[in-house]
Design a protein around this motif. Structure first.
Motif, PDB file in Angstrom:
ATOM      1  N   ALA A   1       0.733  -1.140   0.093  1.00  0.00           N
ATOM      2  CA  ALA A   1      -0.050  -0.072   0.043  1.00  0.00           C
ATOM      3  C   ALA A   1       0.859   1.298   0.103  1.00  0.00           C
ATOM      4  N   ILE A   2       1.894   1.249   0.734  1.00  0.00           N
ATOM      5  CA  ILE A   2       2.855   2.161   0.774  1.00  0.00           C
ATOM      6  C   ILE A   2       3.470   2.688  -0.629  1.00  0.00           C
ATOM      7  N   ASP A   3       3.908   1.415  -1.223  1.00  0.00           N
ATOM      8  CA  ASP A   3       4.670   1.617  -2.524  1.00  0.00           C
ATOM      9  C   ASP A   3       3.477   2.182  -3.515  1.00  0.00           C
ATOM     10  N   GLY A   4       2.398   1.721  -3.502  1.00  0.00           N
ATOM     11  CA  GLY A   4       1.097   2.173  -4.301  1.00  0.00           C
ATOM     12  C   GLY A   4       0.867   3.730  -4.247  1.00  0.00           C
ATOM     13  N   LEU A   5       0.758   4.280  -2.922  1.00  0.00           N
ATOM     14  CA  LEU A   5       0.503   5.635  -2.740  1.00  0.00           C
ATOM     15  C   LEU A   5       1.535   6.327  -3.287  1.00  0.00           C
ATOM     16  N   ARG A   6       3.170   5.950  -3.009  1.00  0.00           N
ATOM     17  CA  ARG A   6       4.336   6.565  -3.709  1.00  0.00           C
ATOM     18  C   ARG A   6       4.058   6.612  -5.055  1.00  0.00           C
ATOM     19  N   ALA A   7       3.989   5.387  -5.870  1.00  0.00           N
ATOM     20  CA  ALA A   7       3.740   5.231  -7.225  1.00  0.00           C
ATOM     21  C   ALA A   7       2.735   6.612  -7.629  1.00  0.00           C
ATOM     22  N   LEU A   8       1.516   6.481  -6.974  1.00  0.00           N
ATOM     23  CA  LEU A   8       0.570   7.603  -7.383  1.00  0.00           C
ATOM     24  C   LEU A   8       1.001   9.041  -7.450  1.00  0.00           C
ATOM     25  N   ALA A   9       1.708   9.076  -6.282  1.00  0.00           N
ATOM     26  CA  ALA A   9       2.130  10.512  -6.254  1.00  0.00           C
ATOM     27  C   ALA A   9       3.213  10.977  -7.149  1.00  0.00           C
ATOM     28  N   VAL A  10       4.072  10.097  -7.333  1.00  0.00           N
ATOM     29  CA  VAL A  10       5.264  10.040  -8.277  1.00  0.00           C
ATOM     30  C   VAL A  10       4.637  10.423  -9.923  1.00  0.00           C
ATOM     31  N   LEU A  11       3.643   9.648 -10.014  1.00  0.00           N
ATOM     32  CA  LEU A  11       3.206  10.022 -11.455  1.00  0.00           C
ATOM     33  C   LEU A  11       2.318  11.146 -11.630  1.00  0.00           C
ATOM     34  N   ALA A  12       1.536  11.419 -10.487  1.00  0.00           N
ATOM     35  CA  ALA A  12       0.872  12.894 -10.600  1.00  0.00           C
ATOM     36  C   ALA A  12       1.804  14.122 -10.837  1.00  0.00           C
ATOM     37  N   VAL A  13       3.243  13.780 -10.833  1.00  0.00           N
ATOM     38  CA  VAL A  13       4.071  15.284 -11.262  1.00  0.00           C
ATOM     39  C   VAL A  13       4.237  15.343 -12.643  1.00  0.00           C
ATOM     40  N   PRO A  14       4.566  14.476 -13.493  1.00  0.00           N
ATOM     41  CA  PRO A  14       4.589  14.600 -14.657  1.00  0.00           C
ATOM     42  C   PRO A  14       3.251  14.872 -15.343  1.00  0.00           C
ATOM     43  N   THR A  15       2.204  14.183 -14.754  1.00  0.00           N
ATOM     44  CA  THR A  15       0.857  14.396 -15.296  1.00  0.00           C
ATOM     45  C   THR A  15       0.503  15.848 -15.072  1.00  0.00           C
ATOM     46  N   GLY A  16       0.775  16.288 -13.925  1.00  0.00           N
ATOM     47  CA  GLY A  16       0.390  17.813 -13.605  1.00  0.00           C
ATOM     48  C   GLY A  16       1.081  18.659 -14.523  1.00  0.00           C
ATOM     49  N   HIS A  17       2.238  18.561 -14.581  1.00  0.00           N
ATOM     50  CA  HIS A  17       3.455  19.602 -15.292  1.00  0.00           C
ATOM     51  C   HIS A  17       2.958  19.558 -16.893  1.00  0.00           C
ATOM     52  N   TRP A  18       2.525  18.472 -17.334  1.00  0.00           N
ATOM     53  CA  TRP A  18       2.282  18.183 -18.713  1.00  0.00           C
ATOM     54  C   TRP A  18       0.988  18.734 -19.196  1.00  0.00           C
ATOM     55  N   LEU A  19      -0.092  18.679 -18.196  1.00  0.00           N
ATOM     56  CA  LEU A  19      -1.373  19.077 -18.587  1.00  0.00           C
ATOM     57  C   LEU A  19      -1.593  20.393 -18.239  1.00  0.00           C
ATOM     58  N   LEU A  20      -0.968  20.813 -17.137  1.00  0.00           N
ATOM     59  CA  LEU A  20      -1.104  22.209 -16.509  1.00  0.00           C
ATOM     60  C   LEU A  20      -0.163  23.177 -17.013  1.00  0.00           C
ATOM     61  N   GLY A  21       0.898  22.904 -17.848  1.00  0.00           N
ATOM     62  CA  GLY A  21       1.748  23.863 -18.033  1.00  0.00           C
ATOM     63  C   GLY A  21       1.626  23.639 -19.695  1.00  0.00           C
ATOM     64  N   GLY A  22       2.040  24.841 -20.224  1.00  0.00           N
ATOM     65  CA  GLY A  22       1.952  24.893 -21.792  1.00  0.00           C
ATOM     66  C   GLY A  22       2.872  26.299 -22.177  1.00  0.00           C
ATOM     67  N   PHE A  23       2.940  26.353 -23.428  1.00  0.00           N
ATOM     68  CA  PHE A  23       4.058  27.261 -23.965  1.00  0.00           C
ATOM     69  C   PHE A  23       3.308  28.285 -24.915  1.00  0.00           C
ATOM     70  N   THR A  24       4.137  29.378 -25.117  1.00  0.00           N
ATOM     71  CA  THR A  24       3.505  30.422 -26.125  1.00  0.00           C
ATOM     72  C   THR A  24       4.677  30.828 -27.000  1.00  0.00           C
ATOM     73  N   LEU A  25       4.660  31.183 -28.208  1.00  0.00           N
ATOM     74  CA  LEU A  25       5.718  31.533 -28.861  1.00  0.00           C
ATOM     75  C   LEU A  25       5.577  32.799 -29.156  1.00  0.00           C
ATOM     76  N   ASP A  26       6.809  33.672 -29.270  1.00  0.00           N
ATOM     77  CA  ASP A  26       6.985  35.084 -29.605  1.00  0.00           C
ATOM     78  C   ASP A  26       7.440  35.315 -30.655  1.00  0.00           C
ATOM     79  N   ARG A  27       7.617  36.567 -31.240  1.00  0.00           N
ATOM     80  CA  ARG A  27       7.694  36.736 -32.795  1.00  0.00           C
ATOM     81  C   ARG A  27       8.947  36.348 -33.299  1.00  0.00           C
ATOM     82  N   ASP A  28       9.903  36.016 -32.327  1.00  0.00           N
ATOM     83  CA  ASP A  28      11.142  35.360 -32.564  1.00  0.00           C
ATOM     84  C   ASP A  28      11.404  33.919 -32.781  1.00  0.00           C
ATOM     85  N   GLY A  29      10.060  33.395 -32.404  1.00  0.00           N
ATOM     86  CA  GLY A  29      10.025  32.087 -32.527  1.00  0.00           C
ATOM     87  C   GLY A  29      10.583  31.259 -31.123  1.00  0.00           C
ATOM     88  N   ALA A  30      10.579  32.054 -29.938  1.00  0.00           N
ATOM     89  CA  ALA A  30      10.965  31.533 -28.763  1.00  0.00           C
ATOM     90  C   ALA A  30      10.080  31.239 -27.687  1.00  0.00           C
TER      91      ALA A  30
END
Length: 418
Positions: free
Chosen positions: A36-65
């Protein structure tokens, strides 16, 4: 020999190979392992990339940055998604629980135990920052704009602050154990009170007279809170009754902070917003961590029973073995797609502004590619998790010193100091 005979070897199919891997993982799992402890840790670990990938995005400026952006700036109603994906409270809870069990079984001195655990945390961080120190000038030479490189460097460093805080918290384990023995389930209460007082001072009627550094006082007690609960849980000082108090009390406090005291609804920072809940942690973070901790403790037995199924248990083992790799390299996987994509102009869900429902749908279609690249990167990056196995002691020391210098250079660049 017929064609059929020549192509009917005894090589196992992919399904058979997968089944064999699952069986091996099951056979190698000790009977006393707390699944159970390992399961909870795995859930918390996977939440990190999921959150960053879903709630973080990009915009492009005029120079393509590339520049950082977030869909939460447009879709404030999606803030509850961050409540689900903000699972650092669970990570610190499980970390405290696991640390106290390891601390009890330490074969040597407390300092040796701490050194072993801190080195295990430090190696992957040193690896990713050293690699990016090399990548930055190479990418710049290939024509990647400096603004893109600074945006990417910020994203690489973003999850690493957590490792730094977790390192300090881990070093405090002996004191957390003493607090648990002295105060039992209430050992985390002073930490909650400290954060509440700081929040009152920085957001209350005297906020204009408070120094700007005051908020940083919340960093240690804010993240130590759930860790201390985990230590008390591991010491047997929190049972189901205490878990119910955490769940109900945390939920009530969370609702009051949102509805009465008007805390920001998002658990992650939103570009353009003056207040943030997580950098440094506000009282809302602790309220959520308390509710999550109470729920985790109450659900422990059910989670443990679920994970007795080998097919469910095997992915948990894989995630736990790769936890530091996932935390350190998941932003690299996203950048490996976004940086080349920036040369193509606006690409839906990748380099377009995250300001429409279409962006969210498109981003969800990109996430499997991010995950695939993370797996590929992880096959090589896991080499940074362990000690160097070849070379003399002097050679290993020179390599470690070189990696340290590269990592320091990258940190200066990422923090905008160079």
């Amino acid at each position: 020999m017929s064609r059929t005979d020549s192509t009917s070897p005894t090589r196992p199919t992919r399904r058979t190979a997968l089944a064999g891997t699952i069986e091996k993982i099951e056979a190698r799992t000790p009977a006393h392992r707390d699944r159970a402890i390992d399961g909870l840790r795995a859930l918390a670990v996977l939440a990190v990339p999921t959150g960053h990938w879903l709630l973080g995005g990009f915009t492009l400026d005029r120079d393509g940055a590339l520049h950082n952006a977030s869909p939460l700036a447009t879709f404030g109603g999606f803030a509850p998604v961050s409540w689900v994906l903000q699972m650092l409270g669970i990570f610190f809870l499980v970390g405290g629980y696991a640390s106290v069990l390891s601390y009890r079984r330490r074969p040597a001195t407390t300092s040796a135990w701490l050194r072993q655990r801190l080195v295990r945390l430090g190696r992957p961080v040193l690896g990713v920052t050293a690699v990016w120190a090399v990548l930055v000038p190479v990418l710049y030479g290939l024509g990647v704009p400096e603004a893109t490189l600074r945006t990417g460097s910020t994203l690489i460093v973003q999850p690493l602050w957590f490792v730094g805080v977790y390192t300090v918290v881990t070093a405090l384990t002996p004191y957390c154990v003493r607090a648990a023995h002295a105060m039992g389930a209430w050992a985390a209460a002073p930490l909650l009170v400290t954060v509440a007082v700081v929040d009152f001072l920085r957001y209350g009627p005297y906020a204009d007279t408070m120094p700007s550094w005051l908020s940083m006082v919340n960093v240690l007690p804010g993240w130590l809170f759930a860790y201390q609960i985990g230590v008390s849980w591991g010491e047997g000082r929190i049972g189901r009754r205490g878990a119910r108090v955490l769940l109900v009390g945390g939920s009530v406090l969370f609702a009051a902070l949102l509805l009465v005291f008007h805390y920001p609804a998002s658990m992650v920072g939103v570009p353009g917003e003056v207040r943030t809940n997580s950098h440094p942690p506000s009282l809302l973070v602790l309220a959520l961590a308390a509710a999550q901790s109470g729920a985790a403790i109450l659900l422990r037995d059910r989670i443990g029973r679920l994970l007795t199924k080998p097919a469910v248990w095997a992915p948990v083992v894989v995630v736990n073995l790769s936890a530091m790799t996932i935390l350190c390299w998941h932003q690299t996987a996203m950048l490996a797609v976004a940086v080349p994509g920036s040369f193509l102009g606006p690409v839906a869900g990748l380099t377009t502004a995250p300001d429409s429902l279409g962006w969210i749908v498109a981003r969800l279609t990109w996430m499997p590619l991010f995950a695939t690249l993370l797996v590929v990167i992880g096959r090589y990056a896991r080499g940074f998790d362990g000690p160097w196995k070849t070379g003399t002691r002097a050679a290993k020391a020179r390599r470690a010193a070189a990696a340290g210098l590269l990592a320091a250079g990258f940190a200066l660049f990422a923090l905008g100091l160079t």
